[in-house]
Design an enzyme around this catalytic site. Structure first.
Site, mmCIF file in Angstrom:
data_model
loop_
_atom_site.group_PDB
_atom_site.id
_atom_site.type_symbol
_atom_site.label_atom_id
_atom_site.label_comp_id
_atom_site.label_asym_id
_atom_site.label_seq_id
_atom_site.Cartn_x
_atom_site.Cartn_y
_atom_site.Cartn_z
ATOM 1 N N TYR A 241 25.345 -74.943 -8.542
ATOM 2 C CA TYR A 241 25.396 -73.486 -8.704
ATOM 3 C C TYR A 241 25.797 -72.889 -7.360
ATOM 4 O O TYR A 241 25.622 -73.515 -6.310
ATOM 5 C CB TYR A 241 24.031 -72.955 -9.119
ATOM 6 C CG TYR A 241 23.601 -73.438 -10.489
ATOM 7 C CD1 TYR A 241 24.181 -72.925 -11.639
ATOM 8 C CD2 TYR A 241 22.611 -74.407 -10.616
ATOM 9 C CE1 TYR A 241 23.796 -73.361 -12.896
ATOM 10 C CE2 TYR A 241 22.210 -74.856 -11.877
ATOM 11 C CZ TYR A 241 22.803 -74.331 -13.015
ATOM 12 O OH TYR A 241 22.422 -74.766 -14.244
ATOM 13 N N HIS A 242 26.347 -71.657 -7.396
ATOM 14 C CA HIS A 242 26.878 -71.071 -6.167
ATOM 15 C C HIS A 242 26.537 -69.595 -6.082
ATOM 16 O O HIS A 242 26.503 -68.901 -7.101
ATOM 17 C CB HIS A 242 28.404 -71.223 -6.132
ATOM 18 C CG HIS A 242 28.854 -72.640 -6.261
ATOM 19 N ND1 HIS A 242 28.911 -73.501 -5.192
ATOM 20 C CD2 HIS A 242 29.218 -73.368 -7.349
ATOM 21 C CE1 HIS A 242 29.309 -74.692 -5.604
ATOM 22 N NE2 HIS A 242 29.501 -74.640 -6.908
ATOM 23 N N HIS B 138 22.977 -61.068 -17.533
ATOM 24 C CA HIS B 138 21.591 -61.178 -17.075
ATOM 25 C C HIS B 138 21.569 -62.092 -15.858
ATOM 26 O O HIS B 138 22.034 -63.234 -15.905
ATOM 27 C CB HIS B 138 20.693 -61.732 -18.194
ATOM 28 C CG HIS B 138 20.499 -60.728 -19.293
ATOM 29 N ND1 HIS B 138 20.457 -61.080 -20.616
ATOM 30 C CD2 HIS B 138 20.335 -59.382 -19.236
ATOM 31 C CE1 HIS B 138 20.277 -59.987 -21.340
ATOM 32 N NE2 HIS B 138 20.199 -58.946 -20.533
ATOM 33 N N GLU C 192 20.522 -65.985 -15.486
ATOM 34 C CA GLU C 192 21.094 -66.973 -16.405
ATOM 35 C C GLU C 192 22.283 -67.658 -15.733
ATOM 36 O O GLU C 192 23.438 -67.480 -16.090
ATOM 37 C CB GLU C 192 21.439 -66.278 -17.725
ATOM 38 C CG GLU C 192 20.169 -65.690 -18.362
ATOM 39 C CD GLU C 192 20.426 -64.668 -19.460
ATOM 40 O OE1 GLU C 192 21.598 -64.504 -19.860
ATOM 41 O OE2 GLU C 192 19.454 -64.029 -19.905
ATOM 42 N N ARG D 87 16.365 -60.382 -13.904
ATOM 43 C CA ARG D 87 17.211 -60.308 -15.096
ATOM 44 C C ARG D 87 18.172 -59.113 -15.077
ATOM 45 O O ARG D 87 19.327 -59.208 -15.472
ATOM 46 C CB ARG D 87 16.292 -60.209 -16.319
ATOM 47 C CG ARG D 87 16.969 -59.830 -17.642
ATOM 48 C CD ARG D 87 15.903 -59.675 -18.724
ATOM 49 N NE ARG D 87 16.387 -59.016 -19.931
ATOM 50 C CZ ARG D 87 16.863 -59.651 -20.999
ATOM 51 N NH1 ARG D 87 16.958 -60.952 -21.002
ATOM 52 N NH2 ARG D 87 17.258 -58.962 -22.055
ATOM 53 N N HIS E 261 25.267 -66.101 -22.097
ATOM 54 C CA HIS E 261 23.876 -66.026 -21.636
ATOM 55 C C HIS E 261 23.246 -67.416 -21.640
ATOM 56 O O HIS E 261 23.865 -68.399 -21.998
ATOM 57 C CB HIS E 261 23.072 -65.110 -22.572
ATOM 58 C CG HIS E 261 23.490 -63.672 -22.527
ATOM 59 N ND1 HIS E 261 22.707 -62.686 -21.969
ATOM 60 C CD2 HIS E 261 24.617 -63.047 -22.960
ATOM 61 C CE1 HIS E 261 23.323 -61.517 -22.063
ATOM 62 N NE2 HIS E 261 24.505 -61.706 -22.671
ATOM 63 N N GLU F 166 24.312 -68.476 -26.117
ATOM 64 C CA GLU F 166 23.169 -68.835 -25.284
ATOM 65 C C GLU F 166 23.370 -70.311 -24.971
ATOM 66 O O GLU F 166 23.414 -71.142 -25.871
ATOM 67 C CB GLU F 166 21.837 -68.625 -26.027
ATOM 68 C CG GLU F 166 21.555 -67.179 -26.420
ATOM 69 C CD GLU F 166 21.031 -66.322 -25.280
ATOM 70 O OE1 GLU F 166 20.727 -66.882 -24.202
ATOM 71 O OE2 GLU F 166 20.939 -65.092 -25.466
HETATM 72 ZN ZN ZN Z 1 20.771 -63.008 -21.366
#
Ligand code: ZN
Length: 778
Positions: free
Chosen positions: A132-133, A194, A197, A252, A320, A394
Site C-alpha cells: 500500500y502507498h 471511504h 478502505e 472513514r 470499497h 466491496e
Molecule cells: Zn466504503
C-alpha cells in the site's frame, strides 16, 4: 534505485525530504518508516484486538456503546459488529452476555504490517502492487505511479485532475485511451471514497497498468482502449486517505471541520439522489454523517461536475472494502431499478468471472437489500441523473482482516477483479448504440413441436432503433441462418419467435437490430460466430429416485447424518419429518450447525447418466443458513469423477439468509457437468461458517435426477433422435438384463404409456414396429 523519503511529523502533515540514491540510505529510510513509536499513529491501537460482536438486544447495544470499544461498522446497532477492543473491554462485553469472537489478536501489528514495505530495495514501479502507498510524496506514492504510467505510455496515458480538495490537494487520476477513435464512450472507476478502505486504491491503478501494458499484446485490450475512454482515480477522498496514513488508520469520512469539535462527512452519503434518507445520519459525529445538504462537500461536487462535464460517461465503479460484494442501485430504496434485468445480468457475469480466478465468492445484488440502505450514495445519483451503469464493489475479505487486508492480498484481489472490470468495460451499456435485454432470460431448452417465444427489450442508448430492423436469426442443423423479424409488443418490448424443430437438432440463434444511423447491433456481439444455443426436448424423465426411506449409504463428514430430524434449532428450526416419509439427510439432525465450521460434505454414490442429456437435479430442501454477506456457506456441487467439483448452487447467491419454514422443491440444471457421464456425483456442503449466528443447516429428502427426452419418436429408446438398429439392440440387451446404453424404463415401452416394469417380448415387438414406422402408442 531512487526513492524519495517521507517523514511523518506530529501534526499529520508530511514533508518530502528529497531523493536518496544509495541502497544504504534506502535501508535507513526503511528502518525509519518501520520504527515503532516514532509517531502517536503507531500506538493508537496498541493492545487492541480485532473482534466480532453479536448484538441481539438494545440492552446489549447500550453495553457495547458504554464499553469504550471502537465500533468499525458504519451502523452500530443490532446484528454483528466489528470492533477494535482491549481485553478489558472484551471481558466487559462477555460479562453482559455478548458473543465476542476475536478475529485478530493484535490490530496494531496488522496496521504496522500494512505500512511496512515488502518491496524495499526493489524497483518501485515493478513492485508497486506489493505494498500500500501514501497518496503523494514522491517516488513510490500513488500520484508518482500515475505520473509514471503517463511517462511510460505517453500515447495512451495522461494524468488528469477532477479538481482540488478543500485543503487544495488535487484529486488525480490517469486517463487511458488511444487516439484511434475520437468519439467514444467513457467510464470512471474510483477507489477510497471511504478513506480506510485501502485495497480500493489499488484497483484503478492496477487496471490502468493492465490496459497499458497489454495494449500492444492483447487484441481485446487494444479494442477496448481504442474504443473506450478510461478515467481511473485511485483515491477519491484524498484528505481522508492521507489522514489514515498520518493519524488514524481507521478514518472513514473526509476531513470537513463540522464546527462542533467533530470532523468529517461521509461523502458516500452526500450525493444528491435520495439525500437524507435511510442509512445516513444527521449527527455530525456519525460515521455516516451526510453533511448539511446534498453535495455540501467539495469532493462530491468535483466528481459530480466531472460527470456533467463528460456526457460520454457510460459506467462507473465505486470501489470499497470489505465483504466481497458486487452492488448496484438502489441504495436508498428497496425498489428495483428499471434496468434490474441488465444490472443483474452483468452483475452475475462479473461474479462468475471473479469466482473463476481464485474461487472466491462475491455476492451480487442491489445495495439496499444486499447490504443495507445507504441513501445519498454515488451509484443512485450517477444512475438516475446521468444514465450511467453504476456498480460498486466491496473488495476482499469477508472479515478475517477487514480493512487491514494484508498487502500480500493486493495482487490476488486485483487478479480476480480484473476480468470483472473488463467485462463491465466491454458491456453493451458502455459500447453499443442500443442494447437488448431478455426479461425472462435466453432459453437453453426448446420443446419439440412448439415454437419458442423470447421476450426482448430493446433500449436506445447513444443510438436510436430503426423501426422494423430488429430480428432473430436461427438455424437448426448448421447451414444458413433464417431470419424472422421481432414483433413489437408494447413500448420497448418485442417478441422473438423461433419455429418448432425436431429431436436431435441443434438450434443456434442470435439477434440483430439497426440504428437510424445504420449502425448494426448484434447480440451476442459476435452474431453468427458466437450464437446462443439450445437443446430440444419433449419432457423430463426421472432417471434416479432416492426417497431416503432407507439409508442410501452416502459418504458423510462432520455432523452429516441420515435419520429422522428432531425439529430442533433456532430461526425456523429443523423439520420433524421428511418431505415424504420420516428420514432425511441433515447437517446436525439435532439442531444448528456450529460456529467456525470448515466445509463439511455429504457426497452421493455415483449415478449413471450415460446417454442422458439436459440432466437436472431435483430434491426437497429445508435449509437454514446465515448466508447473507457470505457469513455462513451452504453449497451444492457436481462432479463427473468424484475429484473435480463444479459449484451449481450457493446459498450466498441468494443475497440473504436462507431460512426455510417448509419443505421446498429445489431444481438445478446440472447438464454442463452431468450430461452423458457414466459416474455423476452430487455433494451438499455445510460451511465454512463464521463465528457469529448459527442456523439449523441442511435437511435433504427425495433426491431425483431427471433427464430430458425427445420421445416424439416412439422406439427411440437411446434418445438419439432416430429409431434404428441401436434402439433394437438396446431393447434386446434389456430383455437379457443388460442396461449399458439404455435404462430399464427406456426400453420398457409397452403397454403405453409407461410400460409394465418388465422388459419382455412385447417391448421387442414394439421397437420393431417403431423401426418399420408403425405407431406404437396410437
Ligand atoms: Zn466504503
Amino acid at each position: 534505485m531512487k526513492r524519495s523519503r517521507i517523514v511523518f511529523i506530529g501534526t499529520g502533515a508530511f514533508l518530502l525530504v528529497g531523493s536518496l540514491a544509495t541502497a544504504a540510505q534506502s535501508g535507513a529510510e526503511t528502518a525509519e518508516r518501520r520504527t515503532p513509536a516514532a509517531h502517536a499513529y503507531q500506538n493508537r491501537y496498541a493492545g487492541q484486538r480485532l473482534a466480532r460482536v453479536v448484538v441481539k438486544t438494545d440492552e446489549q447495544r447500550r453495553a457495547l456503546e458504554s464499553s469504550g470499544a471502537t465500533v468499525l461498522n458504519c451502523h452500530a446497532g443490532i446484528g454483528r459488529m466489528r470492533v477494535a477492543a482491549t481485553d478489558a473491554q472484551i471481558e466487559f462485553l462477555r460479562g453482559r452476555g455478548l458473543d465476542v469472537v476475536v478475529n485478530q489478536p493484535d490490530l496494531q501489528a496488522l496496521i504496522d504490517a500494512q505500512r511496512t514495505p515488502r518491496a524495499a530495495g526493489g524497483d518501485p514501479f515493478d513492485d508497486f502492487f506489493l505494498d500500500y502507498h501514501p497518496y503523494d510524496g514522491g517516488t513510490g506514492s500513488i500520484t508518482w505511479y500515475l505520473n509514471e504510467l503517463a511517462v511510460r505510455y505517453p500515447t495512451l496515458a495522461s494524468t488528469f485532475t477532477i479538481g482540488n480538495t478543500p485543503a487544495g490537494r488535487p484529486i488525480r487520476g490517469v486517463r487511458v485511451t488511444s487516439s484511434v477513435v475520437t468519439d467514444k464512450p467513457a467510464v470512471v472507476y474510483f477507489g477510497a471514497e471511504h478513506a480506510r478502505e485501502w485495497i480500493g486504491t489499488t484497483i484503478p491503478a492496477y487496471f490502468a497498468h493492465h490496459l497499458l501494458s497489454q495494449y500492444a499484446i492483447d487484441p481485446e485490450i487494444q479494442d477496448l482502449v481504442d474504443n473506450v475512454e478510461f478515467f481511473l482515480i485511485p483515491v477519491f477522498n484524498v484528505e481522508g486517505y492521507e489522514y489514515t496514513w498520518t493519524d488514524e488508520r481507521l478514518w472513514r469520512k473526509n476531513r470537513r471541520d463540522n464546527g462542533d469539535g467533530t470532523f468529517g462527512v461521509d461523502i458516500n452519503r452526500n450525493w444528491g439522489e435520495g439525500w437524507g434518507g435511510e442509512g445516513s445520519s444527521g449527527v455530525t459525529s456519525s460515521l455516516t454523517y451526510r453533511g448539511t445538504g446534498p453535495f455540501s462537500e467539495i469532493e462530491t461536487q468535483r466528481l459530480r461536475d466531472f460527470f456533467i462535464a463528460h456526457p460520454n460517461l457510460r459506467a462507473q465503479l465505486d470501489i470499497h472494502s470489505f465483504t466481497q460484494l458486487i452492488l448496484w442501485p438502489y441504495a436508498s430504496t428497496p425498489l428495483l431499478p428499471p434496468d434490474q434485468t441488465y444490472y443483474d445480468q452483468v452483475g452475475k457475469a462479473m461474479k462468475s468471472l471473479i469466482a473463476g480466478v481464485h474461487g472466491l465468492t462475491y455476492t451480487a445484488g442491489p445495495i439496499y437489500t444486499t447490504i443495507y440502505p445507504a441513501a445519498g450514495g454515488s451509484v443512485d445519483w450517477t444512475y438516475v441523473q446521468r444514465g450511467v451503469l453504476s456498480y460498486s464493489y466491496e473488495c476482499r475479505d469477508t472479515g478475517e482482516f477487514g480493512f487491514e487486508l494484508p498487502a500480500d492480498q493486493i495482487i490476488p484481489n486485483n487478479e480476480e477483479l480484473l476480468p470483472a472490470v473488463l467485462h463491465l468495460s466491454d458491456s453493451d451499456w458502455v459500447r453499443a448504440p442500443i442494447r437488448m435485454e431478455y426479461p425472462d432470460g435466453v432459453p437453453n431448452r426448446m420443446m419439440v413441436g412448439d415454437p419458442t417465444e423470447i421476450d426482448v427489450r430493446i433500449v436506445n442508448q447513444t443510438g436510436t432503433l430503426e423501426p422494423g430492423t430488429a430480428a432473430v436469426h436461427y438455424r437448426f442443423d448448421g447451414g444458413l441462418y433464417s431470419i424472422a423479424p421481432l414483433t413489437p409488443v408494447a413500448g420497448d418490448l418485442y417478441l422473438a419467435t423461433i419455429p418448432a424443430t425436431s429431436c436431435g437438432s441443434s438450434p443456434e440463434f442470435y439477434f440483430t437490430a439497426e440504428t437510424t444511423d445504420l449502425e448494426l447491433y448484434s447480440n451476442p456481439r459476435g452474431g453468427a460466430a458466437e450464437p446462443y444455443t439450445a437443446m430440444v426436448l419433449l419432457g423430463m424423465n426421472v432417471v434416479v429416485a432416492e426417497p431416503m426411506s432407507s439409508d442410501p449409504g452416502w459418504t458423510t463428514e462432520g455432523q452429516w447424518a441420515w435419520g429422522i430430524p428432531t425439529g430442533a434449532g433456532t430461526q425456523n428450526h429443523d423439520p420433524t419429518v421428511g418431505a415424504t416419509g420420516s428420514q432425511v439427510y441433515g447437517y446436525n439432525l439435532a439442531g444448528n450447525y456450529p460456529n467456525n465450521l470448515p466445509a463439511r460434505y455429504l457426497t452421493s454414490t455415483p449415478f449413471d447418466c450415460t446417454a442422458r442429456f439436459g440432466v437436472t437435479l431435483r430434491y426437497q430442501r429445508w435449509l437454514g443458513v446465515e448466508s447473507n454477506s457470505n457469513f455462513d456457506q451452504a453449497t451444492i456441487e457436481v462432479s463427473s469423477n468424484g475429484v473435480n467439483w463444479t459449484p451449481v448452487w450457493s446459498a450466498s447467491d441468494t443475497g440473504d439468509a436462507v431460512s426455510d419454514s417448509a419443505w421446498t422443491l429445489h431444481e438445478l440444471d446440472i447438464s454442463s457437468v452431468a450430461d452423458n457421464q457414466p459416474t455423476v456425483y452430487l455433494r451438499w456442503g455445510m460451511g465454512p461458517t463464521d463465528g457469529g449466528l448459527t442456523y439449523p443447516g441442511w435437511n435433504i429428502d427425495d433426491v431425483e435426477i431427471l433427464s430430458a427426452y425427445c420421445g416424439n419418436l416412439e422406439g427411440d429408446v437411446n434418445h438419439d433422435g432416430t429409431v434404428d438398429i441401436f434402439d433394437i439392440l438396446c431393447v434386446l440387451d434389456g430383455f437379457a438384463g443388460v442396461f449399458v446404453t439404455c435404462a430399464p424404463e427406456d426400453v420398457d415401452l409397452v403397454p403405453c404409456p409407461d410400460g409394465d416394469a418388465a422388459v419382455d417380448i412385447f417391448d421387442i415387438l414394439a421397437v420393431l414396429d417403431a423401426f418399420s414406422g408403425d405407431d406404437v402408442c396410437p
